[in-house]
Each structure stands twice: as C-alpha cells, then as structure tokens.
Design a protein around this motif. Structure first.
Motif, PDB file in Angstrom:
ATOM      1  N   GLY B 178       0.821  -1.207   0.000  1.00 16.29           N
ATOM      2  CA  GLY B 178       0.000   0.000   0.000  1.00 16.29           C
ATOM      3  C   GLY B 178       0.851   1.251   0.000  1.00 16.29           C
ATOM      4  N   ALA B 179       1.948   1.222   0.751  1.00 16.15           N
ATOM      5  CA  ALA B 179       2.798   2.399   0.846  1.00 16.15           C
ATOM      6  C   ALA B 179       3.665   2.575  -0.388  1.00 16.15           C
ATOM      7  CB  ALA B 179       3.676   2.313   2.089  1.00 16.15           C
ATOM      8  N   GLY B 180       3.568   1.660  -1.348  1.00 16.69           N
ATOM      9  CA  GLY B 180       4.334   1.787  -2.581  1.00 16.69           C
ATOM     10  C   GLY B 180       5.679   1.092  -2.522  1.00 16.69           C
ATOM     11  N   PHE B 181       5.867   0.212  -1.548  1.00 17.46           N
ATOM     12  CA  PHE B 181       7.091  -0.581  -1.476  1.00 17.46           C
ATOM     13  C   PHE B 181       6.708  -2.001  -1.876  1.00 17.46           C
ATOM     14  CE2 PHE B 181       7.777   3.015   1.162  1.00 17.46           C
ATOM     15  CZ  PHE B 181       9.130   3.273   1.130  1.00 17.46           C
ATOM     16  N   ARG B 182       6.820  -2.292  -3.159  1.00 13.62           N
ATOM     17  CA  ARG B 182       6.341  -3.584  -3.626  1.00 13.62           C
ATOM     18  C   ARG B 182       7.203  -4.702  -3.043  1.00 13.62           C
ATOM     19  NH1 ARG B 182       6.031  -6.977  -7.757  1.00 13.62           N
ATOM     20  NH2 ARG B 182       7.946  -6.275  -8.756  1.00 13.62           N
ATOM     21  N   THR B 183       6.553  -5.742  -2.575  1.00 16.18           N
ATOM     22  CA  THR B 183       7.294  -6.849  -1.985  1.00 16.18           C
ATOM     23  C   THR B 183       7.193  -8.058  -2.893  1.00 16.18           C
ATOM     24  OG1 THR B 183       5.303  -7.395  -0.767  1.00 16.18           O
ATOM     25  CG2 THR B 183       6.984  -6.174   0.415  1.00 16.18           C
ATOM     26  N   VAL B 184       8.265  -8.863  -2.893  1.00 13.87           N
ATOM     27  CA  VAL B 184       8.213 -10.136  -3.596  1.00 13.87           C
ATOM     28  C   VAL B 184       7.419 -11.112  -2.746  1.00 13.87           C
ATOM     29  CG1 VAL B 184       9.582 -12.023  -4.521  1.00 13.87           C
ATOM     30  CG2 VAL B 184      10.402  -9.676  -4.726  1.00 13.87           C
ATOM     31  N   SER B 185       7.730 -11.120  -1.451  1.00 13.33           N
ATOM     32  CA  SER B 185       6.970 -11.970  -0.544  1.00 13.33           C
ATOM     33  C   SER B 185       7.229 -11.544   0.892  1.00 13.33           C
ATOM     34  CB  SER B 185       7.365 -13.435  -0.721  1.00 13.33           C
ATOM     35  OG  SER B 185       8.662 -13.621  -0.201  1.00 13.33           O
ATOM     36  N   VAL B 186       6.262 -11.799   1.736  1.00 10.08           N
ATOM     37  CA  VAL B 186       6.458 -11.681   3.178  1.00 10.08           C
ATOM     38  C   VAL B 186       6.020 -13.015   3.756  1.00 10.08           C
ATOM     39  CG1 VAL B 186       5.867 -10.449   5.282  1.00 10.08           C
ATOM     40  CG2 VAL B 186       5.951  -9.207   3.140  1.00 10.08           C
ATOM     41  N   SER B 187       6.885 -13.642   4.534  1.00 10.22           N
ATOM     42  CA  SER B 187       6.524 -14.961   5.050  1.00 10.22           C
ATOM     43  C   SER B 187       6.901 -15.066   6.514  1.00 10.22           C
ATOM     44  CB  SER B 187       7.230 -16.049   4.238  1.00 10.22           C
ATOM     45  OG  SER B 187       8.593 -15.720   4.094  1.00 10.22           O
ATOM     46  N   ALA B 188       6.190 -15.940   7.207  1.00 12.43           N
ATOM     47  CA  ALA B 188       6.451 -16.151   8.627  1.00 12.43           C
ATOM     48  C   ALA B 188       7.159 -17.492   8.815  1.00 12.43           C
ATOM     49  CB  ALA B 188       5.129 -16.131   9.385  1.00 12.43           C
ATOM     50  N   HIS B 189       8.226 -17.478   9.607  1.00 15.00           N
ATOM     51  CA  HIS B 189       8.978 -18.709   9.833  1.00 15.00           C
ATOM     52  C   HIS B 189       9.213 -18.911  11.318  1.00 15.00           C
ATOM     53  CE1 HIS B 189       9.981 -18.785   5.546  1.00 15.00           C
ATOM     54  NE2 HIS B 189      10.138 -17.483   5.671  1.00 15.00           N
ATOM     55  N   TRP B 190       9.276 -20.180  11.732  1.00 14.19           N
ATOM     56  CA  TRP B 190       9.725 -20.477  13.089  1.00 14.19           C
ATOM     57  C   TRP B 190      11.233 -20.338  13.100  1.00 14.19           C
ATOM     58  CZ3 TRP B 190       5.758 -20.826  16.159  1.00 14.19           C
ATOM     59  CH2 TRP B 190       4.559 -21.395  15.723  1.00 14.19           C
ATOM     60  N   THR B 191      11.802 -19.923  14.199  1.00 18.04           N
ATOM     61  CA  THR B 191      13.262 -19.937  14.278  1.00 18.04           C
ATOM     62  C   THR B 191      13.687 -21.265  14.872  1.00 18.04           C
ATOM     63  OG1 THR B 191      13.141 -18.895  16.420  1.00 18.04           O
ATOM     64  CG2 THR B 191      13.521 -17.462  14.535  1.00 18.04           C
ATOM     65  N   GLY B 192      14.934 -21.662  14.516  1.00 18.99           N
ATOM     66  CA  GLY B 192      15.467 -22.901  15.075  1.00 18.99           C
ATOM     67  C   GLY B 192      14.956 -24.135  14.380  1.00 18.99           C
TER      68      GLY B 192
END
Lengths: 171, 235
Positions: B178-192
């Motif tokens: 929305g702010a004009g910063f196009r993203t390729v992807s945003v993803s959520a990951h567990w650490t470890g």
C-alpha cells in the motif's frame, strides 16, 4: 473561483470526481467553468499526474501544495498513505464583463482581477490543506468499509455530501 | 419499528430510504459518522479473537493442497487488512489534535512504522527485533518472540512447518504494498527449525526461552531498492 476535485487511484484511474464553486466572499458554491473549459478539466488534472509522480518520493508530506498550472488554473495535490491521489483544480472565475465583448483597452484591468488569485499565498494553501484533510478523514472511513476494494470507484452519496461540506467550509 | 403516531410525516419503516435509494441504518449513523479515533484505548477480547482466528484457519484449510497453500491463503486474508491499517494508523499516529501530515517514503521509516505503530496497534507492544538480512540487501526480518495470533494455536507434528502467523505476514505485506514498497513476498517462519545457518548459534537457548519465536521475512522488489538508493544519493 471554481473547483474540480478528483480522487485518482493507484492505477491512475479516477475514483471520484466532484465539481463545486467557492462559498467564500459571497460565492454560491456553484462551479462556473466555461463550457469549453469544463471538458478540459479531466485532461488538465490527469496531465499533472506525471509531475505528482516525480514529487511523490521527494518529500514525505501528504500535502504537496500547488504542483502544476495550466493557463490560469492551478492544481494542488495530496497523497494518502496508500498512494491514492487527491487533486484539486482551481480556476478563478472570469468577471462577466470580460467575456470577450470588451474592447482590448480594458484587458489590463480584467487581467488584474484575474491575477488577484495567488495560489501560493499562505491563506490559500492553508485553506486547501484543510479541505484535503477533511476529505482524507472521510476517505479513511470509506476504505475502512470491508467491502471496499483498492481502486474501486466511490459512489456513496454520503461521501459526496462530505466532500461538498468540506468545500463549503474551507474554499 | 417506529410507531407511526410519533412520526406522522415519515412512513414507519425499519430503514429510512432516501430519495436516492440510499438506505440508512435505523440510528441514522453511517460509517462516515463514526469517529476514527474511537477505539484508541479500547482493546478487544483475546478469547473472541482466538475463536475467530481459529475459524479463519479452518476456512483457509478447506481444500488446500499443502502447507504452502494454507499459508498463502492466510496471507491473503491478512493482506486487505494491511492496506486499510496503513491509512488508518497514519491518520491516527500524529499527536492528538494535529492532523496527519506524513507518509513513509523511505525503507527505514516504513519498517519502523511496521515494528512500532502497526505492532502496537495490533498487539499492544512493539515488535522484538528488526534486522537486515546479511545474505541479501533486499531482505529484512522482523522478529516477534511470542506472536499473539499463535497463542492458542498448537501445530500438529506432521504440519510442523506451518506457522499461522502467515496471517500477520499478510498484514505486513499489505502495508508495504500500500505504501508503494512492492514486496516479492512476506513470510512467517519459526526460528530454530532449520539446522545450521545464522539462527542456529544461539538457537538452542532461544528455543527454550521463546519456543514460539517467529521471524517475518520481508523480501522487497528490486525497484524499491533502486529507488531507495537514488533517494539516498539525493540527500
């Protein structure tokens, strides 16, 4: 003064258009664009989009003041967080006597009346800013509607009434 | 139903219908009559949210082909929320009485907006860390030690890759786009989860302390970085 207000979406598509006149100094709030000028308004407004896109990343403020002019019309711009563009075209009204029937000798006087409108005067800028902010408030409420998609046209008569009220209040 | 006697001039109807065909609610309050700042301090019930969120996961889980697909659907559910929150929070975040005036134009101000303003509005606290990936300049990581959305979610063993905070990742993606910063992807990951790599060094202890720690990986598009570089030169 006559005003032409347009909201332009992220794909450069018009979402909302409203035409109104000044209510200050005894104005009756009716737009007085000349017939041959009226159909030019969308073109003038859309041609300023290029300039707006150049300015878009230069400053982080939403209100970008006067960004463009065409003949005696001036265009002020406001960008929302979602990069929806608010554009306001303001044109000073021609005095009724100046509609071409006067001899050229008096043209300097009409020009003086013409140029009395100063778009960069702090009072004018502030008035337009307040108008934009009032519309922005209504705009945020519009997009809060869960059924509203980005770049969809706004047809709500309540929104139109809000824009009209903001115009009466500040311009 | 309004009694006909009290309003003789208006036909008694549950909904008033204006000449334009617009239907007003009975209390005559449209969305335009509501105050945008009304809910600043009013928090919603966590139990109600958990219940709703579980239904949302259930809905997303219908006919999915795999975990990636399910996360994609959760992401899509969050995306429009991000688009809306961006403008709502920008109009709120300025000091009271002062109208909104600025929008994020640089990467860092956008990320700060996400980790502080957005996180506070959604979860009542700022995000725990914001890092730039060492591997790629286009990647940023926001970590949350204990995502609120995962509080009541326990993932079955055979789906251990699934992180339901993909919904929050969708919100973040909506804000960025929305702010004009196009993203390729945003993803959520567990650490470890992954063996080796940068996270594994302190991963053992971290895993004990924050078993639910989630990293949101934001990958920006190339043109965003190019613009950022140009803006950096101009200053």
């Amino acid at each position: 003064m006559s005003f032409y207000f347009a909201i332009i979406g992220t794909k450069d598509n018009p979402l909302f258009v409203h035409e109104f006149g000044t209510s200050k100094q005894g104005g009756d709030g009716v737009a007085r664009f000349r017939d041959e000028a009226r159909h030019m308004n969308p073109f003038i407004v859309h041609s300023s989009l290029d300039i707006l896109e150049e300015l878009q990343w230069g400053s982080g403020s939403m209100y970008l003041k006067t960004i463009d002019r065409f003949q005696n019309s001036h265009i002020s711009a406001f960008l929302t967080g979602g990069n929806i563009k608010f554009l306001l075209l303001s044109t000073p009204d021609l005095p009724p006597i100046a509609t071409g029937l006067r001899p050229p000798a008096s043209s300097s006087r009409t020009n003086a009346a013409f140029s009395s409108f100063n778009p960069t005067a702090p009072a004018t800028e502030e008035a337009i800013k307040n108008f934009f902010l009032e519309v922005y408030d209504a705009w945020v409420k519009t997009i809060m509607n869960p059924f509203y998609r980005v770049d969809a046209e706004v047809n709500s008569p309540v929104f139109r009434a809000r824009v009209g009220a903001a115009g009466r209040k500040f311009l | 139903m309004a009694s006909p006697a009290s309003t003789p001039s208006v036909p008694s109807q549950a909904l008033r219908i204006a000449p334009s065909g617009l239907r007003y609610p009975t209390n005559k309050k449209t969305i335009y009559d509501r105050n945008l700042n009304r809910t600043r301090n009013a928090e919603l019930s966590r139990a109600a949210f958990a219940f709703l969120f579980i239904e949302m996961i259930n809905y997303a889980q219908r006919q999915v082909k795999g975990i990636t697909d399910l996360e994609k659907r959760l992401n899509n559910q969050g995306y429009p929320l991000g688009l809306k929150l961006l403008d709502l929070l920008l109009s709120r975040s300025s000091t009271p009485g002062q109208p909104p005036t600025t929008r994020p134009t640089r990467l860092l101000s956008l990320l700060q907006f996400i980790t502080t303003t957005l996180w506070k509005a959604l979860f009542g606290r700022p995000a725990d860390a914001l890092e730039r990936s060492a591997a790629s300049p286009a990647e940023y990581m926001i970590s949350d030690n204990e995502p609120l959305v995962n509080t009541f979610v326990s993932v079955p063993r055979e789906m251990s890759q699934l992180n339901c905070a993909a919904y929050v990742a969708g919100v973040v993606e909506g804000v960025c786009d929305g702010a004009g910063f196009r993203t390729v992807s945003v993803s959520a990951h567990w650490t470890g989860n992954e063996d080796g790599g940068s996270g594994a060094a302190g991963g053992g202890r971290e895993k004990v302390m924050w078993p639910g720690k989630t990293v949101f990986l934001i990958r920006f598009a190339k043109e965003v970085l190019e613009r950022e570089e140009m803006l950096g030169k101009a200053l």
